[in-house]
Design a protein around this motif. Structure first.
Motif, PDB file in Angstrom:
ATOM      1  N   GLU A 145      53.728 -27.128   8.617  1.00 47.26           N
ATOM      2  CA  GLU A 145      54.938 -27.543   9.321  1.00 47.26           C
ATOM      3  C   GLU A 145      55.931 -28.190   8.349  1.00 47.26           C
ATOM      4  N   PRO A 146      57.201 -27.791   8.414  1.00 46.84           N
ATOM      5  CA  PRO A 146      58.199 -28.351   7.494  1.00 46.84           C
ATOM      6  C   PRO A 146      58.394 -29.854   7.697  1.00 46.84           C
ATOM      7  N   ILE A 147      58.760 -30.523   6.624  1.00 51.25           N
ATOM      8  CA  ILE A 147      59.146 -31.933   6.671  1.00 51.25           C
ATOM      9  C   ILE A 147      60.665 -31.976   6.567  1.00 51.25           C
ATOM     10  N   ASP A 148      61.314 -32.368   7.624  1.00 52.29           N
ATOM     11  CA  ASP A 148      62.773 -32.363   7.653  1.00 52.29           C
ATOM     12  C   ASP A 148      63.362 -33.539   6.875  1.00 52.29           C
ATOM     13  N   PRO A 149      64.621 -33.434   6.443  1.00 50.04           N
ATOM     14  CA  PRO A 149      65.255 -34.515   5.688  1.00 50.04           C
ATOM     15  C   PRO A 149      65.335 -35.808   6.494  1.00 50.04           C
ATOM     16  N   GLY A 150      65.459 -36.916   5.761  1.00 43.89           N
ATOM     17  CA  GLY A 150      65.693 -38.195   6.421  1.00 43.89           C
ATOM     18  C   GLY A 150      64.651 -39.265   6.170  1.00 43.89           C
ATOM     19  N   LEU A 151      63.485 -38.903   5.605  1.00 41.15           N
ATOM     20  CA  LEU A 151      62.453 -39.899   5.361  1.00 41.15           C
ATOM     21  C   LEU A 151      62.711 -40.637   4.049  1.00 41.15           C
ATOM     22  N   ASP A 152      62.229 -41.882   3.978  1.00 38.99           N
ATOM     23  CA  ASP A 152      62.314 -42.594   2.707  1.00 38.99           C
ATOM     24  C   ASP A 152      61.195 -42.116   1.793  1.00 38.99           C
ATOM     25  N   LYS A 153      61.214 -42.589   0.558  1.00 40.61           N
ATOM     26  CA  LYS A 153      60.284 -42.081  -0.453  1.00 40.61           C
ATOM     27  C   LYS A 153      58.830 -42.298  -0.069  1.00 40.61           C
ATOM     28  N   GLU A 154      58.497 -43.502   0.351  1.00 41.29           N
ATOM     29  CA  GLU A 154      57.105 -43.817   0.663  1.00 41.29           C
ATOM     30  C   GLU A 154      56.585 -42.975   1.820  1.00 41.29           C
ATOM     31  N   ALA A 155      57.385 -42.870   2.877  1.00 37.61           N
ATOM     32  CA  ALA A 155      56.960 -42.100   4.046  1.00 37.61           C
ATOM     33  C   ALA A 155      56.853 -40.619   3.715  1.00 37.61           C
ATOM     34  N   PHE A 156      57.820 -40.097   2.964  1.00 34.81           N
ATOM     35  CA  PHE A 156      57.812 -38.680   2.613  1.00 34.81           C
ATOM     36  C   PHE A 156      56.605 -38.324   1.758  1.00 34.81           C
ATOM     37  N   MET A 157      56.372 -39.093   0.693  1.00 34.92           N
ATOM     38  CA  MET A 157      55.278 -38.776  -0.210  1.00 34.92           C
ATOM     39  C   MET A 157      53.929 -38.857   0.496  1.00 34.92           C
ATOM     40  N   ALA A 158      53.779 -39.857   1.375  1.00 36.26           N
ATOM     41  CA  ALA A 158      52.517 -39.996   2.103  1.00 36.26           C
ATOM     42  C   ALA A 158      52.298 -38.828   3.055  1.00 36.26           C
ATOM     43  N   LEU A 159      53.362 -38.421   3.759  1.00 34.89           N
ATOM     44  CA  LEU A 159      53.248 -37.320   4.714  1.00 34.89           C
ATOM     45  C   LEU A 159      52.993 -35.998   4.002  1.00 34.89           C
ATOM     46  N   LEU A 160      53.704 -35.755   2.914  1.00 37.98           N
ATOM     47  CA  LEU A 160      53.523 -34.518   2.162  1.00 37.98           C
ATOM     48  C   LEU A 160      52.087 -34.399   1.654  1.00 37.98           C
ATOM     49  N   GLN A 161      51.589 -35.439   1.029  1.00 38.30           N
ATOM     50  CA  GLN A 161      50.232 -35.388   0.492  1.00 38.30           C
ATOM     51  C   GLN A 161      49.204 -35.242   1.599  1.00 38.30           C
ATOM     52  N   ASP A 162      49.397 -35.945   2.695  1.00 39.73           N
ATOM     53  CA  ASP A 162      48.442 -35.854   3.800  1.00 39.73           C
ATOM     54  C   ASP A 162      48.387 -34.443   4.370  1.00 39.73           C
ATOM     55  N   ARG A 163      49.548 -33.825   4.569  1.00 33.01           N
ATOM     56  CA  ARG A 163      49.565 -32.474   5.140  1.00 33.01           C
ATOM     57  C   ARG A 163      48.905 -31.467   4.208  1.00 33.01           C
ATOM     58  N   ILE A 164      49.262 -31.519   2.929  1.00 33.73           N
ATOM     59  CA  ILE A 164      48.707 -30.548   1.986  1.00 33.73           C
ATOM     60  C   ILE A 164      47.217 -30.768   1.803  1.00 33.73           C
ATOM     61  N   GLU A 165      46.814 -32.001   1.547  1.00 35.22           N
ATOM     62  CA  GLU A 165      45.417 -32.260   1.214  1.00 35.22           C
ATOM     63  C   GLU A 165      44.491 -32.096   2.416  1.00 35.22           C
ATOM     64  N   SER A 166      44.978 -32.447   3.614  1.00 36.13           N
ATOM     65  CA  SER A 166      44.149 -32.255   4.813  1.00 36.13           C
ATOM     66  C   SER A 166      43.881 -30.776   5.038  1.00 36.13           C
ATOM     67  N   ALA A 167      44.936 -29.957   4.925  1.00 35.93           N
ATOM     68  CA  ALA A 167      44.763 -28.513   5.116  1.00 35.93           C
ATOM     69  C   ALA A 167      43.936 -27.908   3.988  1.00 35.93           C
ATOM     70  N   ALA A 168      44.173 -28.367   2.751  1.00 33.79           N
ATOM     71  CA  ALA A 168      43.425 -27.829   1.606  1.00 33.79           C
ATOM     72  C   ALA A 168      41.942 -28.146   1.726  1.00 33.79           C
TER      73      ALA A 168
END
Length: 243
Positions: free
Chosen positions: A207-230
């Motif tokens: 699922e795409p991550i839309d613009p608007g998140l701050d750095k901490e929230a974005f990096m945490a969400l990106l890593q969680d999505r990729i690593e959970s699925a991986a």
């Protein structure tokens, strides 16, 4: 037999790469879109060679481009050389964020530079970041998507590397949605491994991550999505190999 099949694949890939690269050298003067099409053909043949020699197939789940009218940043899990070949063949037309040094590899680097890449030189610090963002904007302005591997280096399947903040810089600066991409290619074509293992590589566009998140929230969400699925794909791959 696995060693023999891997050797056959490596030999065929080198012959295909060198022969096509030399024969098609005049096309380096052609428009960038033409050279990208040549890269697409090279990748399709490379994946075919991998399938018929080693027995590595792949399957894709998820939506590659949710909105055809929009551009995206693809954040790709990095485990092997395979995904760089796969994305040219199966993904949308992207400019990849890659190490500057790759441009200097004879033949391969020439085509890579002509196809279009966003060079990054980490040792240059803030200057490198500014250059990366400037180059990325130029490609986006002509309709290209972007591809980045946030870990920056290949990691074994089942392991997580440090996620570098360059992906957030692109996300914030370009105001584009980021599509996380997970896979388990490292189970079949591992980092630095000559021997490849037959099986099916699974790729999942998340699922795409839309613009608007701050750095901490974005990096945490990106890593969680990729690593959970991986992690799920890693376990599936292990169970399929042992079946």
């Amino acid at each position: 037999m696995t060693i023999v099949r891997s050797a056959i694949f490596t030999t065929c890939l080198w012959i295909w790469t060198l022969s096509a690269g030399l024969v098609l050298l005049p096309f380096l003067l052609a428009p960038r879109s033409v050279v990208y099409n040549l890269g697409f053909i090279w990748s399709v043949v490379a994946l075919w060679l991998l399938r018929i020699t080693v027995g590595i197939n792949h399957t894709v789940s998820g939506v590659i481009q949710p909105d055809p009218s929009r551009q995206y940043i693809y954040a790709l899990k990095h485990q092997s050389t395979w995904e760089t070949i796969f994305f040219v063949a199966a993904g949308p037309r992207c400019a990849a964020v890659l190490k500057q040094q790759l441009r200097y590899i004879p033949i391969y680097g020439w085509y890579l530079g002509r196809i279009g890449m966003v060079p990054i030189e980490r040792s240059a610090g803030a200057v490198a970041l500014k250059r990366m963002l400037s180059a990325a904007r130029r490609y986006v302005s002509v309709g290209r998507h972007l591809l980045i591997m946030p870990e920056g280096t290949r990691m074994p399947s089942g392991r997580t590397g440090r996620y570098h903040p360059g992906v957030f810089a692109l996300y914030k600066y370009l105001d584009l949605s980021v599509i996380p991409v997970a896979h388990n290619s490292g189970l079949f074509w591992g980092r630095g491994r000559f021997v490849k293992t037959s099986g099916t590589i699974r790729v999942e566009f998340l699922e795409p991550i839309d613009p608007g998140l701050d750095k901490e929230a974005f990096m945490a969400l990106l890593q969680d999505r990729i690593e959970s699925a991986a992690a799920v794909l890693h376990e599936k791959g292990l169970s399929e190999r042992s079946a």
